[in-house]
Structures are given as structure tokens and as C-alpha cells.
Design a protein around this motif. Structure first.
Motif, PDB file in Angstrom:
ATOM      1  N   GLY A 166       0.854  -1.188   0.000  1.00  4.07           N
ATOM      2  CA  GLY A 166       0.000   0.000   0.000  1.00  4.07           C
ATOM      3  C   GLY A 166       0.886   1.232   0.000  1.00  4.07           C
ATOM      4  O   GLY A 166       1.918   1.246   0.680  1.00  4.07           O
ATOM      5  N   ALA A 167       0.510   2.240  -0.778  1.00  2.00           N
ATOM      6  CA  ALA A 167       1.372   3.416  -0.939  1.00  2.00           C
ATOM      7  C   ALA A 167       0.584   4.710  -0.800  1.00  2.00           C
ATOM      8  O   ALA A 167       0.902   5.717  -1.440  1.00  2.00           O
ATOM      9  N   SER A 168      -0.450   4.721   0.046  1.00  2.00           N
ATOM     10  CA  SER A 168      -1.254   5.936   0.200  1.00  2.00           C
ATOM     11  C   SER A 168      -0.462   7.007   0.934  1.00  2.00           C
ATOM     12  O   SER A 168       0.529   6.721   1.622  1.00  2.00           O
ATOM     13  N   ASN A 169      -0.915   8.256   0.799  1.00  3.07           N
ATOM     14  CA  ASN A 169      -0.240   9.368   1.465  1.00  3.07           C
ATOM     15  C   ASN A 169      -0.355   9.277   2.976  1.00  3.07           C
ATOM     16  O   ASN A 169       0.505   9.783   3.686  1.00  3.07           O
ATOM     17  N   HIS A 190       2.379  -1.949  -4.439  1.00  4.33           N
ATOM     18  CA  HIS A 190       1.128  -1.242  -4.718  1.00  4.33           C
ATOM     19  C   HIS A 190       0.399  -1.985  -5.827  1.00  4.33           C
ATOM     20  O   HIS A 190       0.773  -3.104  -6.200  1.00  4.33           O
ATOM     21  N   ARG A 191      -0.623  -1.352  -6.334  1.00  2.70           N
ATOM     22  CA  ARG A 191      -1.492  -1.969  -7.319  1.00  2.70           C
ATOM     23  C   ARG A 191      -0.750  -2.589  -8.513  1.00  2.70           C
ATOM     24  O   ARG A 191      -1.184  -3.591  -9.064  1.00  2.70           O
ATOM     25  N   PHE A 192       0.364  -1.982  -8.944  1.00  8.55           N
ATOM     26  CA  PHE A 192       1.052  -2.460 -10.140  1.00  8.55           C
ATOM     27  C   PHE A 192       2.181  -3.445  -9.844  1.00  8.55           C
ATOM     28  O   PHE A 192       2.897  -3.866 -10.750  1.00  8.55           O
ATOM     29  N   GLY A 211      -6.154  -2.335   2.259  1.00  7.89           N
ATOM     30  CA  GLY A 211      -7.610  -2.281   2.382  1.00  7.89           C
ATOM     31  C   GLY A 211      -8.307  -3.336   1.553  1.00  7.89           C
ATOM     32  O   GLY A 211      -9.402  -3.100   1.039  1.00  7.89           O
ATOM     33  N   LYS A 212      -7.660  -4.517   1.415  1.00  2.97           N
ATOM     34  CA  LYS A 212      -8.232  -5.632   0.659  1.00  2.97           C
ATOM     35  C   LYS A 212      -8.240  -6.876   1.543  1.00  2.97           C
ATOM     36  O   LYS A 212      -7.166  -7.446   1.806  1.00  2.97           O
ATOM     37  N   PRO A 213      -9.435  -7.309   1.979  1.00  2.00           N
ATOM     38  CA  PRO A 213      -9.477  -8.458   2.895  1.00  2.00           C
ATOM     39  C   PRO A 213      -8.841  -9.711   2.281  1.00  2.00           C
ATOM     40  O   PRO A 213      -9.117 -10.050   1.134  1.00  2.00           O
ATOM     41  N   GLY A 231      -5.114  -3.099   7.674  1.00  2.00           N
ATOM     42  CA  GLY A 231      -6.412  -3.153   7.002  1.00  2.00           C
ATOM     43  C   GLY A 231      -7.574  -3.170   7.989  1.00  2.00           C
ATOM     44  O   GLY A 231      -7.517  -3.814   9.032  1.00  2.00           O
ATOM     45  N   MET A 232      -8.609  -2.386   7.654  1.00  2.00           N
ATOM     46  CA  MET A 232      -9.833  -2.369   8.476  1.00  2.00           C
ATOM     47  C   MET A 232     -10.976  -2.581   7.499  1.00  2.00           C
ATOM     48  O   MET A 232     -11.492  -1.621   6.924  1.00  2.00           O
ATOM     49  N   ASN A 233     -11.317  -3.827   7.258  1.00  2.00           N
ATOM     50  CA  ASN A 233     -12.351  -4.146   6.276  1.00  2.00           C
ATOM     51  C   ASN A 233     -13.572  -4.701   6.989  1.00  2.00           C
ATOM     52  O   ASN A 233     -13.465  -5.620   7.798  1.00  2.00           O
ATOM     53  N   MET A 266      -3.710   2.159  18.377  1.00  2.00           N
ATOM     54  CA  MET A 266      -2.460   2.929  18.387  1.00  2.00           C
ATOM     55  C   MET A 266      -2.591   4.233  17.616  1.00  2.00           C
ATOM     56  O   MET A 266      -1.941   5.224  17.938  1.00  2.00           O
ATOM     57  N   THR A 267      -3.416   4.210  16.556  1.00  2.00           N
ATOM     58  CA  THR A 267      -3.597   5.428  15.753  1.00  2.00           C
ATOM     59  C   THR A 267      -4.153   6.543  16.632  1.00  2.00           C
ATOM     60  O   THR A 267      -3.667   7.677  16.607  1.00  2.00           O
ATOM     61  N   ILE A 268      -5.155   6.211  17.429  1.00  2.00           N
ATOM     62  CA  ILE A 268      -5.774   7.238  18.267  1.00  2.00           C
ATOM     63  C   ILE A 268      -4.831   7.661  19.396  1.00  2.00           C
ATOM     64  O   ILE A 268      -4.707   8.847  19.706  1.00  2.00           O
TER      65      ILE A 268
HETATM   66  N1  LIG Z   1      -6.043   0.941  11.719  1.00  2.23           N
HETATM   67  C1  LIG Z   1      -5.947   2.204  11.411  1.00  2.23           C
HETATM   68  O1  LIG Z   1      -5.655   3.018  12.253  1.00  2.23           O
HETATM   69  C2  LIG Z   1      -6.134   2.643  10.019  1.00  2.23           C
HETATM   70  C3  LIG Z   1      -6.552   1.739   9.098  1.00  2.23           C
HETATM   71  N2  LIG Z   1      -6.715   2.090   7.801  1.00  2.23           N
HETATM   72  C4  LIG Z   1      -7.083   1.019   6.870  1.00  2.23           C
HETATM   73  O2  LIG Z   1      -5.927   0.680   6.134  1.00  2.23           O
HETATM   74  C5  LIG Z   1      -6.275   0.326   4.808  1.00  2.23           C
HETATM   75  C6  LIG Z   1      -5.525   1.247   3.843  1.00  2.23           C
HETATM   76  O3  LIG Z   1      -5.923   2.587   4.063  1.00  2.23           O
HETATM   77  P1  LIG Z   1      -5.481   3.771   3.081  1.00  2.23           P
HETATM   78  O4  LIG Z   1      -4.003   3.778   2.950  1.00  2.23           O
HETATM   79  O5  LIG Z   1      -6.175   4.970   3.538  1.00  2.23           O
HETATM   80  O6  LIG Z   1      -6.145   3.234   1.703  1.00  2.23           O
HETATM   81  P2  LIG Z   1      -6.012   3.695   0.193  1.00  2.23           P
HETATM   82  O7  LIG Z   1      -7.114   3.043  -0.520  1.00  2.23           O
HETATM   83  O8  LIG Z   1      -5.804   5.165   0.128  1.00  2.23           O
HETATM   84  O9  LIG Z   1      -4.631   3.055  -0.262  1.00  2.23           O
HETATM   85  C7  LIG Z   1      -4.498   1.683  -0.487  1.00  2.23           C
HETATM   86  C8  LIG Z   1      -3.171   1.390  -1.121  1.00  2.23           C
HETATM   87  O10 LIG Z   1      -3.067  -0.017  -1.362  1.00  2.23           O
HETATM   88  C9  LIG Z   1      -2.728  -0.248  -2.708  1.00  2.23           C
HETATM   89  N3  LIG Z   1      -3.368  -1.471  -3.215  1.00  2.23           N
HETATM   90  C10 LIG Z   1      -4.671  -1.677  -3.513  1.00  2.23           C
HETATM   91  N4  LIG Z   1      -4.855  -2.916  -3.970  1.00  2.23           N
HETATM   92  C11 LIG Z   1      -3.652  -3.522  -3.963  1.00  2.23           C
HETATM   93  C12 LIG Z   1      -3.192  -4.799  -4.339  1.00  2.23           C
HETATM   94  N5  LIG Z   1      -4.037  -5.716  -4.810  1.00  2.23           N
HETATM   95  N6  LIG Z   1      -1.882  -5.078  -4.190  1.00  2.23           N
HETATM   96  C13 LIG Z   1      -1.040  -4.161  -3.712  1.00  2.23           C
HETATM   97  N7  LIG Z   1      -1.404  -2.935  -3.335  1.00  2.23           N
HETATM   98  C14 LIG Z   1      -2.692  -2.609  -3.473  1.00  2.23           C
HETATM   99  C15 LIG Z   1      -3.195   0.967  -3.465  1.00  2.23           C
HETATM  100  O11 LIG Z   1      -2.409   1.083  -4.635  1.00  2.23           O
HETATM  101  P3  LIG Z   1      -2.475   2.311  -5.660  1.00  2.23           P
HETATM  102  O12 LIG Z   1      -1.717   3.421  -4.977  1.00  2.23           O
HETATM  103  O13 LIG Z   1      -1.763   1.824  -6.855  1.00  2.23           O
HETATM  104  O14 LIG Z   1      -3.931   2.597  -5.839  1.00  2.23           O
HETATM  105  C16 LIG Z   1      -2.936   2.078  -2.448  1.00  2.23           C
HETATM  106  O15 LIG Z   1      -1.596   2.517  -2.512  1.00  2.23           O
HETATM  107  C17 LIG Z   1      -7.800   0.425   4.752  1.00  2.23           C
HETATM  108  O16 LIG Z   1      -8.345  -0.842   5.059  1.00  2.23           O
HETATM  109  C18 LIG Z   1      -8.119   1.404   5.861  1.00  2.23           C
HETATM  110  O17 LIG Z   1      -9.420   1.226   6.360  1.00  2.23           O
HETATM  111  C19 LIG Z   1      -6.410   3.351   7.368  1.00  2.23           C
HETATM  112  C20 LIG Z   1      -6.002   4.309   8.252  1.00  2.23           C
HETATM  113  C21 LIG Z   1      -5.852   4.040   9.662  1.00  2.23           C
END
Ligand SMILES: NC(=O)C1=CN([C@@H]2O[C@H](COP(=O)(O)OP(=O)(O)OC[C@H]3O[C@@H](n4cnc5c(N)ncnc54)[C@H](OP(=O)(O)O)[C@@H]3O)[C@@H](O)[C@H]2O)C=CC1
Ligand SMILES: Nc1nc(=O)c2c([nH]1)NC[C@@H]1CN(c3ccc(C(=O)N[C@@H](CCC(=O)O)C(=O)O)cc3)C=[N+]21
Ligand SMILES: [Mg+2]
Length: 285
Positions: A166-169, A190-192, A211-213, A231-233, A266-268
Motif C-alpha cells: 500500500g502506498a497511500s499518502n 502497490h497496485r502495479f 484495504g483488501k481483505p 487493514g480495516m475491512n 495505536m492510531t488514536i
Molecule cells: N487501523 C488504522 O488506524 C487505520 C486503518 N486504515 C485502513 O488501512 C487500509 C488502507 O488505508 P489507506 O491507505 O487509507 O487506503 P487507500 O485506498 O488510500 O490506499 C491503499 C493502497 O493499497 C494499494 N493497493 C490496492 N490494492 C492492492 C493490491 N491488490 N496489491 C497491492 N497494493 C494494493 C493501493 O495502490 P495504488 O496506490 O496503486 O492505488 C494504495 O496505494 C484500509 O483498510 C483502511 O481502512 C487506514 C487508516 C488508519
């Protein structure tokens, strides 16, 4: 091997106690309590729960909690002016805009508008830039909370291969920077990414945040590794689950976080730490 559980509820309780003691000391010294403003827009049920928990924890450590619940029809301009007011309000040390926002609102310019000194989420480019340059100030809560969990089990980062999926900001990217800062060798998937299984098999530390169960199969996990599941799904059954096949992964890893009860608490707790730090810094500066 059956992995030991990393107990996020327990470690987060320790963090809250630390914060609480520092707040108490401030009050004894005649200083004011840290103030945290949490802004909720609309009625997303998950966001409502998270925000309620944040406000509850805030009050439990003695902070002043400022609540702003705006209707789903709130405008960009309204939010801009609220942020300006909070930036100027001396009693507010931290500002958090709960994400995601309703689709008609643009989050990025709003996050940019929060003064970096009050950016307790650590999402502002200034704070991300500081982390990138190895001089972190306010750090994104989820990655910083994960480092605290990894520290709590005596993780040896230097020489370890850490994989972040996962590579979100807000999670994946800053997580990779935190692990790099600790001396790990990092891979970000990440996705690719092709051959995710191959990278997972080489990871001494695995942080799953896609975020993929069930994305991460238990049989991929490197024996003896540490598995952090962000992940929180929410499944149709109502059950909450992570990105990792927990039962199978547990048979191979040395340490693993449960969902719930792992990263989430831990986040909170880290948010509270950030708000206290922001408050202490504003007192000096
Ligand atoms: N426990 C906690 O405190 C927190 C939990 N979360 C949970 O964490 C998870 C991620 O959150 P967040 O970062 O905001 O989500 P985003 O959807 O913003 O980012 C998900 C990332 O995962 C990548 N991704 C998606 N599918 C795949 C795959 N099949 N293989 C590899 N990488 C993949 C995406 O790639 P690409 O960039 O290419 O789209 C993206 O970089 C969620 O389940 C969210 O609910 C989030 C914040 C806090
Ligand atoms: N500006 C902003 N900052 C955030 O930090 C932010 C956000 N927006 N939007 C949403 C995500 C998600 N997030 C979580 C926080 C705590 C739990 C948490 O406490 N989880 C509990 C269980 C909760 C439950 O049972 O539903 C646990 O894992 O044990 C989960 C997820 C913060 N986020
Ligand atoms: Mg966060």
C-alpha cells in the motif's frame, strides 16, 4: 510456530497513561490543557464511530475537546473559514478533519490550509517533508503508532527487510519513511506490483495497508517474521478483518497484530501524543 499477538490495546493504554501524566503535570504547573479540534462532515457511520472514540480518548487524558459536526451539505468555503478560525484560536493545539470528506469537497487544499504546527494527523506536506528529511516533527499517526508497536517487541530494524503493501499518502508512504528512518531496507508494493507473494516471502517485517481483505495469503508469510495488519475491512457479516489471512499467517510469523485490537487503537493514542507535543511546542515557541 504460532505467532505471539502484539496487543495494541495494551500498548495504547500505556501511551494514554504517559500522555495523561504529562497533562496532569502541565495543570499542576498552572499551564492549560492541550486542545484538540475534531471536524466531522456528514454522517458516514464509520467516521461517526471513529470521531466519537477520538473525542472520548481526548477527554480521558484531560484534553479540551472542540467538536465541529457539519452537515453533509457543508461547503468548501465554510470549511476553509473554520480552519482559519481554528488556526487562529490559541486554545486549539491540534486540528483533525476526519476523512473521507463527502465527494463534493476537496480534501487536499483543506489539509494544506491547516497550520503545520497544528497538523496532528501529520498529513501536511511540511510534516511529510520533515519525515522525508529524517527530521520528523508531527508524524502521521498510524505509521508512528506502528513503530511504537514494533519497538514494544524489541524489533531489530537494521538489516531487516521491511515490506509495506500500500502506498497511500496517509499510511503506506509515511510507513516506508518511518521504517527507513529506523534503518530497515524497504520495499513498497502497490497496485502495479507483480509477484507480491515473492516480496512477502522475503519480508522480515510486513506491513499490510491495502484495504483488501485476505490479500496477503498466510502461506506467503516468511517464517519467524513480524506481521502488522493495518487493514480495516468490514465484511458483509459485520465482522471486521484485516488484509492478512490471520489464522494461516499466525502459524508462520513470530509476531502478529490482530484486527481489531492491533493498529487501530495505536492510531488514536498517537493522535493524543501528537496533540500534546503540538501543545508543548507552542508553549515554548
Ligand atoms: N487501523 C488504522 O488506524 C487505520 C486503518 N486504515 C485502513 O488501512 C487500509 C488502507 O488505508 P489507506 O491507505 O487509507 O487506503 P487507500 O485506498 O488510500 O490506499 C491503499 C493502497 O493499497 C494499494 N493497493 C490496492 N490494492 C492492492 C493490491 N491488490 N496489491 C497491492 N497494493 C494494493 C493501493 O495502490 P495504488 O496506490 O496503486 O492505488 C494504495 O496505494 C484500509 O483498510 C483502511 O481502512 C487506514 C487508516 C488508519
Ligand atoms: N483525518 C483522519 N485521520 C485519521 O487518522 C483517520 C481518518 N481521518 N479517517 C479514517 C482513518 C481510519 N482510522 C482509524 C482509527 C482508529 C481505528 C480503531 O480504533 N480501530 C479499532 C476498532 C474499531 C471498530 O471496532 O470499528 C481496532 O482496530 O481495534 C480504526 C481506524 C483513522 N483514520
Ligand atoms: Mg492517521
Amino acid at each position: 510456530m504460532t505467532a505471539k499477538l502484539i496487543d495494541g490495546r495494551q500498548v495504547s493504554a500505556t501511551v494514554r497513561e504517559e500522555v495523561s501524566a504529562r497533562v496532569k503535570k502541565r495543570l499542576q504547573d498552572g499551564k492549560r490543557a492541550p486542545g484538540l479540534a475534531v471536524v466531522l462532515v456528514g454522517e458516514d457511520p464509520a467516521s461517526q464511530i471513529y470521531v466519537r472514540n477520538k473525542r472520548r480518548d481526548c477527554e480521558s487524558v484531560g484534553f479540551a475537546s472542540f467538536q465541529y459536526d457539519l452537515g453533509a451539505d457543508a461547503t468548501q468555503v465554510q470549511l476553509e473559514s473554520l480552519i482559519d478560525d481554528l488556526n487562529d484560536n490559541p486554545e486549539v493545539d491540534g486540528i483533525l478533519i476526519q476523512l473521507p470528506l463527502p465527494p463534493h469537497l476537496d480534501a487536499d487544499p483543506l489539509l494544506l490550509r491547516i497550520h503545520p504546527d497544528k497538523d496532528v494527523d501529520g498529513f501536511h506536506p511540511y510534516n511529510l517533508g520533515r519525515l522525508c528529511q529524517r527530521k520528523p516533527e508531527l508524524r502521521p499517526c498510524t505509521p508512528a503508532g506502528i513503530i511504537r508497536l514494533l519497538d514494544s517487541i524489541g524489533t531489530n530494524y537494521k538489516g531487516a527487510h521491511a515490506l509495506v503493501v500500500g502506498a497511500s499518502n496517509i499510511v503506506g508512504r509515511p510507513m516506508a519513511l518511518e521504517l527507513l528512518l529506523k534503518g530497515a531496507t524497504i520495499t513498497v508494493a502497490h497496485r502495479f506490483t507483480q509477484d507480491l507473494a515473492g516480496y512477502v516471502a522475503q519480508a522480515d517485517i510486513l506491513v499490510a495497508a491495502a484495504g483488501k481483505p485476505g490479500l496477503i495469503k498466510g502461506e506467503w508469510v516468511k517464517p519467524g517474521s513480524t506481521v502488522i495488519d493495518v487493514g480495516m475491512n468490514r465484511l458483509d457479516s459485520g465482522k471486521l478483518c484485516g488484509d492478512v489471512e490471520f489464522d494461516a499467517a499466525r502459524e508462520r510469523a513470530a509476531w502478529i497484530t490482530p484486527v481489531p485490537g492491533g493498529v487501530g487503537p495505536m492510531t488514536i493514542a498517537t493522535l493524543l501524543q501528537n496533540a500534546l507535543e503540538a501543545c508543548e511546542r507552542r508553549d515554548i515557541g
